[in-house]
Design a protein around this motif. Structure first.
Motif, PDB file in Angstrom:
ATOM      1  N   GLU A   1      14.142  -8.413 -17.668  1.00  0.00           N
ATOM      2  CA  GLU A   1      14.783  -8.853 -18.656  1.00  0.00           C
ATOM      3  C   GLU A   1      14.296 -10.308 -19.302  1.00  0.00           C
ATOM      4  O   GLU A   1      13.933 -11.155 -18.402  1.00  0.00           O
ATOM      5  N   ASP A   2      13.874 -10.359 -20.442  1.00  0.00           N
ATOM      6  CA  ASP A   2      13.518 -11.619 -21.136  1.00  0.00           C
ATOM      7  C   ASP A   2      12.344 -12.338 -20.340  1.00  0.00           C
ATOM      8  O   ASP A   2      12.302 -13.648 -20.058  1.00  0.00           O
ATOM      9  N   GLY A   3      11.389 -11.638 -19.786  1.00  0.00           N
ATOM     10  CA  GLY A   3      10.305 -12.048 -19.367  1.00  0.00           C
ATOM     11  C   GLY A   3      10.550 -12.552 -17.587  1.00  0.00           C
ATOM     12  O   GLY A   3       9.634 -12.854 -17.178  1.00  0.00           O
ATOM     13  N   ARG A   4      11.491 -12.213 -17.056  1.00  0.00           N
ATOM     14  CA  ARG A   4      11.801 -12.322 -15.712  1.00  0.00           C
ATOM     15  C   ARG A   4      12.085 -11.332 -14.893  1.00  0.00           C
ATOM     16  O   ARG A   4      12.762 -10.374 -15.504  1.00  0.00           O
ATOM     17  N   ILE A   5      11.756 -11.138 -13.591  1.00  0.00           N
ATOM     18  CA  ILE A   5      12.413  -9.990 -12.786  1.00  0.00           C
ATOM     19  C   ILE A   5      13.750 -10.246 -12.478  1.00  0.00           C
ATOM     20  O   ILE A   5      13.717 -11.234 -11.732  1.00  0.00           O
ATOM     21  N   THR A   6      14.395  -9.425 -12.762  1.00  0.00           N
ATOM     22  CA  THR A   6      16.132  -9.720 -12.281  1.00  0.00           C
ATOM     23  C   THR A   6      16.361  -9.132 -11.199  1.00  0.00           C
ATOM     24  O   THR A   6      17.402  -9.640 -10.845  1.00  0.00           O
ATOM     25  N   GLN A   7      15.662  -8.039 -10.757  1.00  0.00           N
ATOM     26  CA  GLN A   7      16.499  -7.465  -9.542  1.00  0.00           C
ATOM     27  C   GLN A   7      15.456  -6.690  -8.777  1.00  0.00           C
ATOM     28  O   GLN A   7      14.518  -6.021  -9.220  1.00  0.00           O
ATOM     29  N   THR A   8      15.388  -7.119  -7.474  1.00  0.00           N
ATOM     30  CA  THR A   8      14.111  -6.523  -6.703  1.00  0.00           C
ATOM     31  C   THR A   8      14.754  -6.176  -5.400  1.00  0.00           C
ATOM     32  O   THR A   8      14.449  -6.760  -4.478  1.00  0.00           O
ATOM     33  N   PRO A   9      15.347  -4.803  -5.501  1.00  0.00           N
ATOM     34  CA  PRO A   9      15.886  -4.356  -4.167  1.00  0.00           C
ATOM     35  C   PRO A   9      14.825  -3.936  -3.309  1.00  0.00           C
ATOM     36  O   PRO A   9      13.674  -3.779  -3.594  1.00  0.00           O
ATOM     37  N   SER A  10      15.212  -4.322  -2.012  1.00  0.00           N
ATOM     38  CA  SER A  10      14.059  -3.870  -0.976  1.00  0.00           C
ATOM     39  C   SER A  10      13.586  -2.562  -0.867  1.00  0.00           C
ATOM     40  O   SER A  10      14.666  -1.832  -1.155  1.00  0.00           O
ATOM     41  N   PRO A  11      12.345  -2.224  -0.446  1.00  0.00           N
ATOM     42  CA  PRO A  11      12.050  -1.093  -0.725  1.00  0.00           C
ATOM     43  C   PRO A  11      12.891   0.036   0.283  1.00  0.00           C
ATOM     44  O   PRO A  11      13.502  -0.275   1.271  1.00  0.00           O
ATOM     45  N   SER A  12      13.515   1.261  -0.299  1.00  0.00           N
ATOM     46  CA  SER A  12      14.363   1.959   0.337  1.00  0.00           C
ATOM     47  C   SER A  12      13.601   2.668   1.738  1.00  0.00           C
ATOM     48  O   SER A  12      14.349   3.212   2.588  1.00  0.00           O
TER      49      SER A  12
ATOM     50  N   ALA B   1      10.940   6.928  -7.284  1.00  0.00           N
ATOM     51  CA  ALA B   1      10.604   5.504  -6.893  1.00  0.00           C
ATOM     52  C   ALA B   1      10.857   5.287  -5.635  1.00  0.00           C
ATOM     53  O   ALA B   1      11.866   5.685  -4.697  1.00  0.00           O
ATOM     54  N   ASP B   2       9.901   4.358  -4.844  1.00  0.00           N
ATOM     55  CA  ASP B   2      10.446   3.693  -3.516  1.00  0.00           C
ATOM     56  C   ASP B   2      11.197   2.704  -3.904  1.00  0.00           C
ATOM     57  O   ASP B   2      12.160   2.139  -3.174  1.00  0.00           O
ATOM     58  N   ARG B   3      11.028   2.033  -5.163  1.00  0.00           N
ATOM     59  CA  ARG B   3      11.877   0.632  -5.427  1.00  0.00           C
ATOM     60  C   ARG B   3      11.713   0.379  -6.851  1.00  0.00           C
ATOM     61  O   ARG B   3      10.828   1.167  -7.511  1.00  0.00           O
ATOM     62  N   ILE B   4      12.905  -0.025  -7.400  1.00  0.00           N
ATOM     63  CA  ILE B   4      12.903  -0.024  -8.924  1.00  0.00           C
ATOM     64  C   ILE B   4      13.012  -1.733  -9.082  1.00  0.00           C
ATOM     65  O   ILE B   4      13.713  -2.191  -8.691  1.00  0.00           O
ATOM     66  N   VAL B   5      12.159  -1.908 -10.096  1.00  0.00           N
ATOM     67  CA  VAL B   5      12.387  -3.554 -10.478  1.00  0.00           C
ATOM     68  C   VAL B   5      12.677  -3.320 -12.031  1.00  0.00           C
ATOM     69  O   VAL B   5      12.292  -3.012 -12.836  1.00  0.00           O
ATOM     70  N   ALA B   6      13.569  -4.436 -12.352  1.00  0.00           N
ATOM     71  CA  ALA B   6      14.110  -4.402 -13.398  1.00  0.00           C
ATOM     72  C   ALA B   6      13.734  -5.627 -14.167  1.00  0.00           C
ATOM     73  O   ALA B   6      13.661  -6.848 -13.496  1.00  0.00           O
TER      74      ALA B   6
ATOM     75  N   ALA C   1       0.949  -1.249  -0.094  1.00  0.00           N
ATOM     76  CA  ALA C   1       0.042   0.049   0.089  1.00  0.00           C
ATOM     77  C   ALA C   1       0.991   1.314   0.090  1.00  0.00           C
ATOM     78  O   ALA C   1       1.976   1.340   0.787  1.00  0.00           O
ATOM     79  N   GLY C   2       0.629   1.983  -0.880  1.00  0.00           N
ATOM     80  CA  GLY C   2       1.182   3.473  -0.855  1.00  0.00           C
ATOM     81  C   GLY C   2       2.626   3.477  -1.525  1.00  0.00           C
ATOM     82  O   GLY C   2       3.240   4.266  -1.678  1.00  0.00           O
ATOM     83  N   GLU C   3       2.939   2.616  -2.172  1.00  0.00           N
ATOM     84  CA  GLU C   3       4.445   2.192  -2.670  1.00  0.00           C
ATOM     85  C   GLU C   3       4.548   2.761  -4.059  1.00  0.00           C
ATOM     86  O   GLU C   3       3.611   2.312  -4.742  1.00  0.00           O
ATOM     87  N   ILE C   4       5.550   3.076  -4.522  1.00  0.00           N
ATOM     88  CA  ILE C   4       5.892   3.725  -5.877  1.00  0.00           C
ATOM     89  C   ILE C   4       6.820   2.951  -6.435  1.00  0.00           C
ATOM     90  O   ILE C   4       8.011   2.824  -6.084  1.00  0.00           O
ATOM     91  N   VAL C   5       6.483   2.101  -7.481  1.00  0.00           N
ATOM     92  CA  VAL C   5       7.342   1.143  -7.932  1.00  0.00           C
ATOM     93  C   VAL C   5       7.593   1.417  -9.462  1.00  0.00           C
ATOM     94  O   VAL C   5       6.896   1.533 -10.217  1.00  0.00           O
ATOM     95  N   LEU C   6       8.908   1.482  -9.685  1.00  0.00           N
ATOM     96  CA  LEU C   6       9.296   1.881 -11.056  1.00  0.00           C
ATOM     97  C   LEU C   6       9.609   0.194 -11.990  1.00  0.00           C
ATOM     98  O   LEU C   6      10.409  -0.327 -11.347  1.00  0.00           O
ATOM     99  N   LEU C   7       9.194   0.052 -12.969  1.00  0.00           N
ATOM    100  CA  LEU C   7       9.371  -1.179 -13.815  1.00  0.00           C
ATOM    101  C   LEU C   7      10.488  -0.726 -14.899  1.00  0.00           C
ATOM    102  O   LEU C   7       9.884   0.103 -15.892  1.00  0.00           O
ATOM    103  N   THR C   8      11.692  -1.448 -14.994  1.00  0.00           N
ATOM    104  CA  THR C   8      12.282  -0.789 -16.129  1.00  0.00           C
ATOM    105  C   THR C   8      12.735  -2.004 -16.743  1.00  0.00           C
ATOM    106  O   THR C   8      12.602  -3.224 -16.482  1.00  0.00           O
ATOM    107  N   GLY C   9      13.429  -1.849 -17.877  1.00  0.00           N
ATOM    108  CA  GLY C   9      14.043  -2.862 -18.785  1.00  0.00           C
ATOM    109  C   GLY C   9      14.023  -2.657 -20.138  1.00  0.00           C
ATOM    110  O   GLY C   9      13.150  -1.792 -20.456  1.00  0.00           O
ATOM    111  N   PRO C  10      14.847  -3.640 -20.985  1.00  0.00           N
ATOM    112  CA  PRO C  10      14.665  -3.365 -22.420  1.00  0.00           C
ATOM    113  C   PRO C  10      13.556  -3.433 -23.132  1.00  0.00           C
ATOM    114  O   PRO C  10      12.598  -4.237 -22.441  1.00  0.00           O
ATOM    115  N   SER C  11      13.184  -3.097 -24.238  1.00  0.00           N
ATOM    116  CA  SER C  11      12.070  -3.361 -25.216  1.00  0.00           C
ATOM    117  C   SER C  11      11.951  -4.733 -25.260  1.00  0.00           C
ATOM    118  O   SER C  11      12.862  -5.394 -25.561  1.00  0.00           O
ATOM    119  N   GLY C  12      10.735  -5.434 -24.964  1.00  0.00           N
ATOM    120  CA  GLY C  12      10.498  -6.816 -25.635  1.00  0.00           C
ATOM    121  C   GLY C  12      10.796  -7.571 -24.094  1.00  0.00           C
ATOM    122  O   GLY C  12      10.713  -8.896 -24.127  1.00  0.00           O
TER     123      GLY C  12
END
Lengths: 232, 414
Positions: free
Chosen positions: A220-231, A213-218, A35-46
């Motif tokens: 790649e290739d259909g998988r989440i590669t990196q989920t740092p814990s909320p700052s 962002a509170d948290r950035i999720v990257a 609740a209330g978290e701001i998450v950015l989702l990044t990663g290359p196209s596709g």
């Protein structure tokens, strides 16, 4: 209810096409947004970001896995349930997609027409108030064609927020904007969402807006590669 | 209002619920109103397109009105003679299909009908076709001759009452002033010079006056004379008539008398009210001839063209706003709601196209009626039925255009 987190995904797998043309775009994705978290989702196209966003937004039917969005199980959800869920989510698209024949205020009020309990005057008052909150108090009765790109995107932000959604999904909201307007829009979005306590999932390529962002999720290739814990 | 302005959570730091309760939708009627308002706002945003759509609906409207108007006028004129006969009840042979080809019935039935206390007069009517000589050119043309005893007053042709006495003299007749012009300037000569001689068949008659009946499909003109004079021209079995007109006592209930006469008289006559008599004649021309079909075909063509125009407009509106429609779907608007928007637009076009269409049709009716002497007028039930046709036309166009909404896929928006 209050303890449930707004977005919960487990083992979500999704593929386009059939037979030999089948192409898997999401593999065993798990994601939680508090609740209330701001998450950015990044990663290359596709990488599957957009597909993930459309699944969370109930714009597509699920194939495999489990997803619970704002308390609604998506795996076996009927079309009507998905439509009802969408009305509780605020969407912001790359292009503003405002209705050209409605004024800024009428566009924002469209998001309120799906709920009962408000009459026309109340809807327009709320819409005007929301437009003031995004700094467009002087432009409420203008048609989108008379507004700049940044202003239109701010109208779109107002439209996404006015119905007090339980979740905001945004897809590259700054893609069509210059640096200054882009910054302005995402900061507005962040501040307003913080005040409402609304979580945001925002897909972006734009490195200039990572700071919200509170948290950035990257992905790649259909998988989440990196989920740092909320700052926070 | 104040409370409302303070309430929104974005201003208060109200973060109680992570998940807001499921929203209650607007009432179905309110939602329909909002859908129609959205449709109207979209239509009026593009004035040129709106004008095209209205013109299309108007075109269909006027075309259908003209077809139905001409059809109605022709059938009205087909029944001119019987419609002008305004008596209370009629006796007719059950095998008579149309007045130009009557089956004879025994004249005695007229006297039998007098047995009913409410029947005041019973007047046998005799119908034959004979040629009338054009007083200006001498050519002959076939006219309907109507023979009956006018003194009883059962048959009420316009203009007849002052002529009753003159018609009882030997070899006199009255001419229908509304007959087609091919009979020559019969009426004008009479008005200018008074009574003169006209030749009917091989016999000379004195023209004593003018009545108003109107030409029918079966006859270009009409001639009225007494029963006695009729018998001088046509050698017919004296005991047979073609039609019997009944005049009832004032205040009598026509349907009750009709029922009593049906019980009283044998099966070689049918008892009809004036409306039933006219309706039967009209039905013969409508169903027994291809005339009705020709006008029906014209009406359908008008509706099809109108439907294609409305469909094109609605389709273009959807196709041009696919991303906006998809956005609305993403915002939680259902496909059914957007379908109502499209149908709402169709219904709006039906209404705002019909109103000027009706006005134009009324104007054209008047214009054409003055030019052709066809009895063109706008009965309310025709206006209503054309409105329903236009409504159905636009609704169908809306249903067809609605399919394009499926292409508005919110998942493609990201």
């Amino acid at each position: 209810m209050a303890q449930t987190c707004p977005v919960e995904l487990h083992n979500v797998t999704f593929a386009y096409g059939e037979g030999e043309l089948r192409r898997t775009v999401l593999r065993d994705v798990a994601l939680r947004i508090e609740a209330g978290e701001i998450v950015l989702l990044t990663g290359p196209s596709g990488s599957g970001k957009t597909t993930l966003l459309t699944l969370i937004g109930a714009l597509r039917a699920m194939q495999q896995g489990e997803a619970r969005i704002l308390g609604q199980e998506l795996a076996a959800a009927r079309e009507a349930e998905r439509v009802a869920l969408r009305s509780r989510i605020g969407f912001i698209f790359q292009s503003h997609n405002l209705l050209g024949f409605l004024t800024a205020r009428q566009n924002v009020a469209m998001a309120l027409e799906l709920q009962g309990g408000l009459n026309e005057a109340e809807r327009l008052a709320r819409a005007a108030e929301m437009l003031s909150a995004v700094g467009l108090a002087d432009h409420i009765d203008k048609l989108p064609a008379k507004l700049s790109g940044g202003q239109r995107q701010r109208v779109a932000v107002a439209r996404a927020l006015v119905a007090e959604p339980g979740l905001i999904l945004a897809d590259e909201p700054t893609a069509a904007l210059d640096r200054a307007s882009g910054q302005e829009v995402v900061h507005l979005l962040r501040d307003l969402a913080r005040r409402q306590g609304t979580p945001i999932l925002l897909v972006t390529h734009d490195p200039r807006i990572l700071d919200i962002a509170d948290r950035i999720v990257a992905m790649e290739d259909g998988r989440i590669t990196q989920t740092p814990s909320p700052s926070a | 209002m104040n409370q409302l302005l303070r309430k929104p959570a974005l201003l208060a730091a109200d973060q109680g619920l992570a998940i807001p309760p499921t929203r209650r939708g607007a009432g179905p009627l309110a939602a329909l109103g909002l859908a129609i308002r959205l449709a109207w706002r979209q239509l009026k945003a593009d004035r040129a397109r709106l004008a095209t759509a209205i013109a299309g609906v108007m075109f269909a409207c006027v075309l259908v009105f003209m077809q139905l108007g001409f059809k109605g006028a022709l059938f009205d004129s087909a029944t001119n003679m019987l419609a002008a006969m305004r008596a209370d009840l009629f006796l007719m042979h059950p095998m008579t299909q149309a007045s130009f080809r009557p089956e004879r019935l025994p004249r005695i039935r007229a006297w039998q009908a007098l047995a009913d206390p409410d029947v005041a007069h019973a007047v046998p009517i005799y119908l034959e076709q004979a040629t009338l000589r054009n007083p200006a050119t001498g050519t002959r043309r076939s006219a309907q001759v109507i023979g009956f005893d006018a003194s009883a007053g059962a048959v009420a042709f316009t203009g007849l009452p002052p002529l009753i006495e003159a018609l009882q003299r030997p070899d006199t007749l009255a001419f229908d002033a509304r007959s087609r012009p091919e009979f020559g300037p019969v009426g004008r000569l009479f008005r200018d010079h008074g009574p003169y001689h006209l030749q009917l068949g091989r016999r000379d008659f004195e023209l004593v006056g003018l009545v108003e009946i109107g030409p029918s499909f079966g006859a270009d003109g009409n001639v009225v004379m007494s029963e006695t004079n009729f018998r001088r021209v046509f050698a017919r079995p004296p005991g047979m008539a073609d039609l019997v007109a009944l005049r009832l006592t004032p205040g009598a209930d026509a349907t009750a008398v009709q029922a009593r006469l049906r019980a009283l008289l044998p099966a070689d006559v049918v008892v009809l009210t004036h409306a039933e008599l006219v309706r039967g004649e009209r039905a013969y021309w409508e169903n027994g001839t291809p005339i009705g079909f020709i006008f029906l075909f014209g009406s359908i063509m008008g509706l099809v063209v109108g439907m294609v125009i409305v469909y094109q407009i609605l389709f273009a509106d959807i196709a041009g706003h696919l991303s906006e429609y998809a956005t609305l779907k993403a915002m939680g608007y259902s496909n059914a709601y957007l379908s109502r928007v499209v149908l709402g637009a169709a219904v709006i076009l039906a209404v705002i196209g019909f109103i000027p269409g009706l006005g134009l049709a009324v104007f054209l009716y008047d214009f054409v009626a003055k030019a052709t002497f066809l009895p063109l007028h706008m009965p309310p039930d025709r206006a209503l039925s054309v409105f329903l046709m236009i409504f159905a036309m636009c609704f169908t166009a809306g249903l067809l255009a609605m399919r394009k909404l499926r292409d508005a896929n919110p998942a493609d928006m990201f």
